[in-house]
Each structure stands twice: as structure tokens, then as C-alpha cells.
Design a protein around this motif. Structure first.
Motif, PDB file in Angstrom:
ATOM      1  N   TYR A  17       0.808  -1.221   0.000  1.00  0.00           N
ATOM      2  CA  TYR A  17       0.000   0.000   0.000  1.00  0.00           C
ATOM      3  C   TYR A  17       0.838   1.267   0.000  1.00  0.00           C
ATOM      4  CZ  TYR A  17      -4.424  -2.106  -0.357  1.00  0.00           C
ATOM      5  OH  TYR A  17      -5.493  -2.765  -0.888  1.00  0.00           O
ATOM      6  N   GLY A  18       1.808   1.336   0.901  1.00  0.00           N
ATOM      7  CA  GLY A  18       2.655   2.528   0.969  1.00  0.00           C
ATOM      8  C   GLY A  18       3.380   2.745  -0.357  1.00  0.00           C
ATOM      9  N   SER A  19       3.899   1.654  -0.936  1.00  0.00           N
ATOM     10  CA  SER A  19       4.677   1.772  -2.178  1.00  0.00           C
ATOM     11  C   SER A  19       3.781   2.189  -3.340  1.00  0.00           C
ATOM     12  CB  SER A  19       5.351   0.435  -2.512  1.00  0.00           C
ATOM     13  OG  SER A  19       6.113  -0.008  -1.419  1.00  0.00           O
ATOM     14  N   TYR A  47       3.865  -9.720   2.005  1.00  0.00           N
ATOM     15  CA  TYR A  47       4.526 -10.963   1.595  1.00  0.00           C
ATOM     16  C   TYR A  47       3.854 -12.180   2.251  1.00  0.00           C
ATOM     17  CZ  TYR A  47       8.084 -14.393   0.482  1.00  0.00           C
ATOM     18  OH  TYR A  47       8.717 -15.519  -0.012  1.00  0.00           O
ATOM     19  N   HIS A  48       3.515 -12.042   3.536  1.00  0.00           N
ATOM     20  CA  HIS A  48       2.959 -13.168   4.303  1.00  0.00           C
ATOM     21  C   HIS A  48       1.455 -13.281   4.100  1.00  0.00           C
ATOM     22  CE1 HIS A  48       6.490 -12.257   7.187  1.00  0.00           C
ATOM     23  NE2 HIS A  48       6.835 -13.184   6.315  1.00  0.00           N
ATOM     24  N   ASN A  49       1.040 -13.591   2.899  1.00  0.00           N
ATOM     25  CA  ASN A  49      -0.397 -13.756   2.649  1.00  0.00           C
ATOM     26  C   ASN A  49      -0.582 -14.875   1.644  1.00  0.00           C
ATOM     27  OD1 ASN A  49      -0.537 -12.641  -0.138  1.00  0.00           O
ATOM     28  ND2 ASN A  49       0.303 -10.871   0.919  1.00  0.00           N
ATOM     29  N   VAL A 143      -2.666 -16.468  -8.667  1.00  0.00           N
ATOM     30  CA  VAL A 143      -1.866 -15.978  -7.534  1.00  0.00           C
ATOM     31  C   VAL A 143      -0.781 -15.018  -8.031  1.00  0.00           C
ATOM     32  CG1 VAL A 143      -2.229 -17.915  -5.935  1.00  0.00           C
ATOM     33  CG2 VAL A 143      -0.420 -18.064  -7.658  1.00  0.00           C
ATOM     34  N   PHE A 144      -0.261 -14.232  -7.089  1.00  0.00           N
ATOM     35  CA  PHE A 144       0.832 -13.316  -7.441  1.00  0.00           C
ATOM     36  C   PHE A 144       2.104 -13.740  -6.710  1.00  0.00           C
ATOM     37  CE2 PHE A 144      -1.514 -11.340  -3.913  1.00  0.00           C
ATOM     38  CZ  PHE A 144      -0.511 -11.096  -2.997  1.00  0.00           C
ATOM     39  N   ASN A 145       3.221 -13.323  -7.299  1.00  0.00           N
ATOM     40  CA  ASN A 145       4.528 -13.571  -6.686  1.00  0.00           C
ATOM     41  C   ASN A 145       4.960 -12.259  -6.020  1.00  0.00           C
ATOM     42  OD1 ASN A 145       7.341 -13.636  -6.299  1.00  0.00           O
ATOM     43  ND2 ASN A 145       7.546 -15.275  -7.818  1.00  0.00           N
TER      44      ASN A 145
HETATM   45  C1  LIG Z   1      -2.727 -14.623   6.597  1.00  0.00           C
HETATM   46  C2  LIG Z   1      -3.100 -13.572   5.565  1.00  0.00           C
HETATM   47  C3  LIG Z   1      -3.593 -13.974   4.323  1.00  0.00           C
HETATM   48  C4  LIG Z   1      -3.955 -13.002   3.371  1.00  0.00           C
HETATM   49  N1  LIG Z   1      -4.305 -13.429   2.115  1.00  0.00           N
HETATM   50  C5  LIG Z   1      -4.522 -12.491   1.134  1.00  0.00           C
HETATM   51  C6  LIG Z   1      -4.732 -12.901  -0.203  1.00  0.00           C
HETATM   52  O1  LIG Z   1      -4.679 -14.101  -0.540  1.00  0.00           O
HETATM   53  N2  LIG Z   1      -4.974 -11.931  -1.133  1.00  0.00           N
HETATM   54  C7  LIG Z   1      -5.013 -10.594  -0.802  1.00  0.00           C
HETATM   55  O2  LIG Z   1      -5.247  -9.753  -1.681  1.00  0.00           O
HETATM   56  N3  LIG Z   1      -4.769 -10.174   0.471  1.00  0.00           N
HETATM   57  C8  LIG Z   1      -4.509 -11.094   1.434  1.00  0.00           C
HETATM   58  N4  LIG Z   1      -4.229 -10.672   2.721  1.00  0.00           N
HETATM   59  C9  LIG Z   1      -4.304  -9.225   3.032  1.00  0.00           C
HETATM   60  C10 LIG Z   1      -3.079  -8.485   2.499  1.00  0.00           C
HETATM   61  O3  LIG Z   1      -1.918  -9.163   2.866  1.00  0.00           O
HETATM   62  C11 LIG Z   1      -3.082  -7.053   3.085  1.00  0.00           C
HETATM   63  O4  LIG Z   1      -4.296  -6.415   2.749  1.00  0.00           O
HETATM   64  C12 LIG Z   1      -1.945  -6.201   2.502  1.00  0.00           C
HETATM   65  O5  LIG Z   1      -0.731  -6.883   2.480  1.00  0.00           O
HETATM   66  C13 LIG Z   1      -1.799  -4.931   3.324  1.00  0.00           C
HETATM   67  O6  LIG Z   1      -0.720  -4.192   2.788  1.00  0.00           O
HETATM   68  P1  LIG Z   1      -0.031  -3.043   3.627  1.00  0.00           P
HETATM   69  O7  LIG Z   1       0.987  -2.403   2.780  1.00  0.00           O
HETATM   70  O8  LIG Z   1      -1.112  -2.189   4.205  1.00  0.00           O
HETATM   71  O9  LIG Z   1       0.588  -3.832   4.875  1.00  0.00           O
HETATM   72  P2  LIG Z   1       2.103  -4.336   5.132  1.00  0.00           P
HETATM   73  O10 LIG Z   1       2.629  -5.086   3.992  1.00  0.00           O
HETATM   74  O11 LIG Z   1       2.106  -5.021   6.472  1.00  0.00           O
HETATM   75  O12 LIG Z   1       2.891  -2.977   5.216  1.00  0.00           O
HETATM   76  C14 LIG Z   1       2.927  -2.170   6.354  1.00  0.00           C
HETATM   77  C15 LIG Z   1       4.374  -1.786   6.550  1.00  0.00           C
HETATM   78  O13 LIG Z   1       4.477  -0.846   7.599  1.00  0.00           O
HETATM   79  C16 LIG Z   1       5.703  -1.077   8.272  1.00  0.00           C
HETATM   80  N5  LIG Z   1       5.620  -0.442   9.589  1.00  0.00           N
HETATM   81  C17 LIG Z   1       4.812  -0.778  10.630  1.00  0.00           C
HETATM   82  N6  LIG Z   1       4.976   0.098  11.660  1.00  0.00           N
HETATM   83  C18 LIG Z   1       5.915   0.993  11.255  1.00  0.00           C
HETATM   84  C19 LIG Z   1       6.518   2.140  11.868  1.00  0.00           C
HETATM   85  N7  LIG Z   1       6.183   2.530  13.091  1.00  0.00           N
HETATM   86  N8  LIG Z   1       7.464   2.838  11.172  1.00  0.00           N
HETATM   87  C20 LIG Z   1       7.802   2.453   9.904  1.00  0.00           C
HETATM   88  N9  LIG Z   1       7.271   1.377   9.288  1.00  0.00           N
HETATM   89  C21 LIG Z   1       6.331   0.662   9.935  1.00  0.00           C
HETATM   90  C22 LIG Z   1       5.783  -2.594   8.326  1.00  0.00           C
HETATM   91  O14 LIG Z   1       7.095  -3.048   8.552  1.00  0.00           O
HETATM   92  C23 LIG Z   1       5.240  -2.982   6.944  1.00  0.00           C
HETATM   93  O15 LIG Z   1       6.259  -3.162   5.981  1.00  0.00           O
HETATM   94  C24 LIG Z   1      -3.850 -11.610   3.686  1.00  0.00           C
HETATM   95  C25 LIG Z   1      -3.319 -11.227   4.922  1.00  0.00           C
HETATM   96  C26 LIG Z   1      -2.924 -12.170   5.842  1.00  0.00           C
HETATM   97  C27 LIG Z   1      -2.273 -11.732   7.123  1.00  0.00           C
END
Ligand SMILES: Cc1cc2nc3c(=O)[nH]c(=O)nc-3n(C[C@H](O)[C@H](O)[C@H](O)COP(=O)(O)OP(=O)(O)OC[C@H]3O[C@@H](n4cnc5c(N)ncnc54)[C@H](O)[C@@H]3O)c2cc1C
Length: 372
Positions: A17-19, A47-49, A143-145
Motif C-alpha cells: 500500500y505505501g509503495s 509478503y505473508h499472505n 496468484v501473485f509472486n
Molecule cells: C494470513 C493472511 C492472508 C492473506 N491473504 C490475502 C490474499 O490471498 N490476497 C489478498 O489480496 N490479500 C490477502 N491478505 C491481506 C493483504 O496481505 C493485506 O491487505 C496487505 O498486504 C496490506 O498491505 P499493507 O501495505 O497495508 O501492509 P504491510 O505489507 O504489512 O505494510 C505495512 C508496513 O508498515 C511497516 N511499519 C509498521 N509500523 C511501522 C513504523 N512505526 N514505522 C515504519 N514502518 C512501519 C511494516 O514493517 C510494513 O512493511 C492476507 C493477509 C494475511 C495476514
């Protein structure tokens, strides 16, 4: 305060999301910085999804989420063609007992959103235990990589001269005159005209230390085992609907499959202001429970072997606890003018956020296309 530098935009959290927001905002703003606490972008939830590019099938109990997923599916494929794996047979099976959806309801939903369902060969149908499964369909879902997405994002961010600060934990956000001030754990601080908080499970942690209003989230500590499939099922994926069942899909970056079980994947859940940290080495895997249950539905799964587990905190809005919806959370001026909060329930929600943000900042999605 050790040093201060001014940006147009600061994004806290370098996940997907941030990127992706940084790239979108670079259409209008020049000086953009991302602060990420890990040593690389996209190492946490992004990555962990389960790597599923949702096409709507997964949400028969939430029409809007199903419809939006289907609408965003092709956009995601067009944005990341090199990161897509569509070389496997994806199936959805409807359980006979305790399912929250019947096959008639599932078929109706797919028709309504326009997601195709196809019949399966007898050979594939025979994999399933018909005492427990009502109906099985072949679907269009891929799926995505995540590692390939990261690589592409890193390249695009560099080309657009977006500053990426890695190993930088943000501790708080405050206001200084007309600007917002972001403070880091190392004592440095940076100012910006607008700040986007994209820290997923850590949104409330940053809000709390900034003494800003908290949001209502449910957190789950999740485990998804990575497995190798039995011979002959290496190109197979399955989701059993809709209740305490499981899904198995390829996890391309590790050349394995991931196993998600609705009953056993969550090790703990809490509705709380903070996402707790966890030590993966101290968690006992629940793979065996998942393995035993999965074999009841598809006996050939007795041949899978366990390799490793992905652990992550999953965060959803408390309002969606019962209805399975995965909307975006998008807040503007949250506690401070020009502070935006963004949480996407799943990867493809990014296009919904572009729409919202585009309206707010006058950026048109039509302008937005990856160059390479
Ligand atoms: C078990 C599981 C299965 C899922 N399966 C799917 C799926 O199959 N398909 C799908 O579309 N979605 C899936 N999701 C949902 C998906 O993974 C999330 O919606 C998505 O990755 C969110 O992206 P993000 O960038 O918001 O979060 P993140 O990737 O977690 O990014 C947040 C970032 O903020 C950083 N951060 C945190 N606190 C701070 C701080 N104080 N200062 C600086 N940096 C900080 C973290 O290190 C992290 O890199 C799944 C999620 C889980 C947990």
C-alpha cells in the motif's frame, strides 16, 4: 530534534500500500519519502499472505466486496503481468455440512458479478469426498509472486526519485505550524505537507504514541503452512466454501503451496488498540490439525509435506467481523489536518483507494500506468 527535512508527502510503511500510494502520488507531488522499519519493502503482510488475486468468488456473503474484487481483477493483472501465476487449475468446492453458502447461492453470486464457473472433469471431481462436498467448480483465479511485485515497485520508485528510508521506525506524528512532523526512533524528524499512515497492523500503535484518536480493528495472529503437494497435484489449487474450511494455493516465490485453514490459521485474536509483536520461534505450529482436516475433504492430500510456516498479524475492521467484507479504510484529516490513514483489506483494494484519493486530490486514474 537532531535533523529536519521537508517533503511534500511522507508515507509511513513500505508495504504494498505505501509503495503503490507513493507511485500514485508521484503523478502530482515531487518530493516524496517512504519510511519503513524493516530492511526491505514488502516483507510483512504484503509478503505473508495467500497471494490470491481475488476475483470475487471468495465473498459470497458480501456482494460489494465480491463485485469490487471482480472489477479490480483485470487491473491487477494488467499492472503486474510478470508477477502473475495462472498456470494451475483453481477450484472452488462447496461443503455439504455447516457451509454458510449453498451451491445455488454461490452460482447466483458468480452470475451477478460476472465471474465465470466451469465444470470439472471426472478425474478432478473424483479427488473430492462427495460425502462432504456438494459441488465443485473450476474458476478464473490466480496468484501473485510478492517478490516479483517488490522488484517492480523498487524499480518504479527509483525511477520516480522517491526517497526510501529503510530500517527507520516512526514513533509519532505531530503538527508544526502548517506542516506535519514525523518523528523517528533514532531521534530524527522530518516534515511534510501531507502524511499517509500505511502501517497496516501498526496503525493504532503510531496513532497511540501520537496521542491521536484510535481506530477499531480486529487483529489475528495467523499461521499459513507452506507445503509441497503430492505428485500430480503440483498444479492444483482449492478453496472450500464457506465456513470453517481450508484453501490451498500456489505460493510462487517459494515454489510451494500455502495452506490456510479458517479454524486453525488464527492462533489468537484480539480487538485492541495495538498489534502485539510475536516471536515466531515460540509458536507451536497447527499444521497437523489443518493437515488432518484437509484430508477428509480430499484424501490425496495425505501426501502433502510440511516445509515451513508464514506467520503474520492480520488486521480487519471490526465492522466486518461477521460479514466477511474487506473494504478499504481511508480517512482524511484524521486527528490532524492532512493526515491520511489507509488500510486495504486485500491487495486489489488499492484501485479503490486510488479512486477515493484521486477524487480528493484531483488525480485521474486514467493517467496512471506502469511504464516498464
Ligand atoms: C494470513 C493472511 C492472508 C492473506 N491473504 C490475502 C490474499 O490471498 N490476497 C489478498 O489480496 N490479500 C490477502 N491478505 C491481506 C493483504 O496481505 C493485506 O491487505 C496487505 O498486504 C496490506 O498491505 P499493507 O501495505 O497495508 O501492509 P504491510 O505489507 O504489512 O505494510 C505495512 C508496513 O508498515 C511497516 N511499519 C509498521 N509500523 C511501522 C513504523 N512505526 N514505522 C515504519 N514502518 C512501519 C511494516 O514493517 C510494513 O512493511 C492476507 C493477509 C494475511 C495476514
Amino acid at each position: 530534534m537532531k535533523s529536519s527535512k521537508e517533503y511534500d508527502i511522507i508515507i509511513i510503511g513500505g508495504g504494498f500500500y505505501g509503495s503503490m500510494l507513493a507511485l500514485f502520488l508521484s503523478l502530482t507531488f515531487k518530493k516524496i519519502a517512504i519510511f519503513e522499519q524493516e530492511s526491505q519493502l514488502m516483507t510483512r503482510a504484503s509478503y505473508h499472505n495467500q497471494a490470491r488475486v481475488h476475483n470475487g468468488y471468495h465473498y459470497p456473503r458480501n456482494f460489494i466486496t465480491a463485485l469490487r474484487s471482480h472489477a479490480n481483477y483485470e487491473k491487477f493483472i494488467a499492472t503486474f503481468p510478470e508477477a502473475i501465476d495462472d498456470t494451475f487449475l483453481m477450484t472452488y468446492a462447496i461443503a455439504k455440512n455447516t457451509s454458510k453458502v449453498t451451491s445455488a447461492q454461490f452460482i447466483k453470486l458468480c452470475k451477478q458479478i460476472g465471474a465465470p464457473l466451469r465444470p470439472l472433469s471426472k478425474k478432478v471431481k473424483d479427488l473430492f469426498n462427495t460425502r462432504l462436498i456438494e459441488e465443485i467448480f473450476a474458476v478464473d483465479e490466480i496468484v501473485f509472486n510478492a517478490a516479483k511485485i517488490r522488484k517492480k515497485l523498487e524499480k518504479e520508485l527509483k525511477q520516480r526519485k522517491i526517497n526510501i528510508y529503510l530500517n527507520r521506525e516512526v514513533t509519532s506524528i505531530g503538527a508544526v505550524n502548517e506542516l506535519l512532523c514525523v518523528k523517528l526512533k533514532d531521534g530524527k524528524s522530518y516534515t511534510a505537507k501531507k502524511v499517509f499512515l500505511c502501517t497496516y497492523s501498526h496503525i493504532n500503535s503510531v496513532l497511540k504514541s501520537s496521542q491521536l484518536p484510535l481506530l477499531s480493528f480486529k487483529h489475528e495472529l495467523t499461521e499459513m503452512p507452506l507445503i509441497t503437494m503430492p505428485k500430480g497435484l503440483e498444479k492444483f489449487g482449492v478453496t472450500i466454501m464457506d465456513g470453517p474450511f481450508f484453501s490451498i494455493m500456489p505460493f510462487p516465490d517459494r515454489k510451494m503451496h500455502s495452506l490456510h485453514h479458517v479454524r486453525y490459521t488464527p492462533h489468537a485474536s484480539w480487538i485492541d488498540e495495538r498489534a502485539q509483536t510475536f516471536d515466531k520461534s515460540k509458536i507451536n505450529s497447527k499444521f497437523l490439525y489443518m493437515y488432518k482436516d484437509a484430508q477428509r475433504y480430499i484424501p490425496r492430500l495425505s501426501g502433502i509435506s510440511y516445509k515451513d510456516s508464514l506467520f503474520e498479524i492480520k488486521t480487519v475492521l471490526t465492522q466486518n467481523e461477521g460479514n466477511d467484507g474487506r473494504p478499504i479504510l481511508f480517512r482524511k484529516d484524521h486527528g490532524l489536518k492532512n493526515l491520511y490513514i489507509v488500510l486495504g483489506g486485500k491487495i486489489d483494494n488499492i484501485y479503490d483507494i486510488y479512486n477515493e484519493l484521486g477524487k480528493d486530490l484531483g488525480i485521474s486514474l486514467k493517467d496512471y500506468i506502469f511504464l516498464s
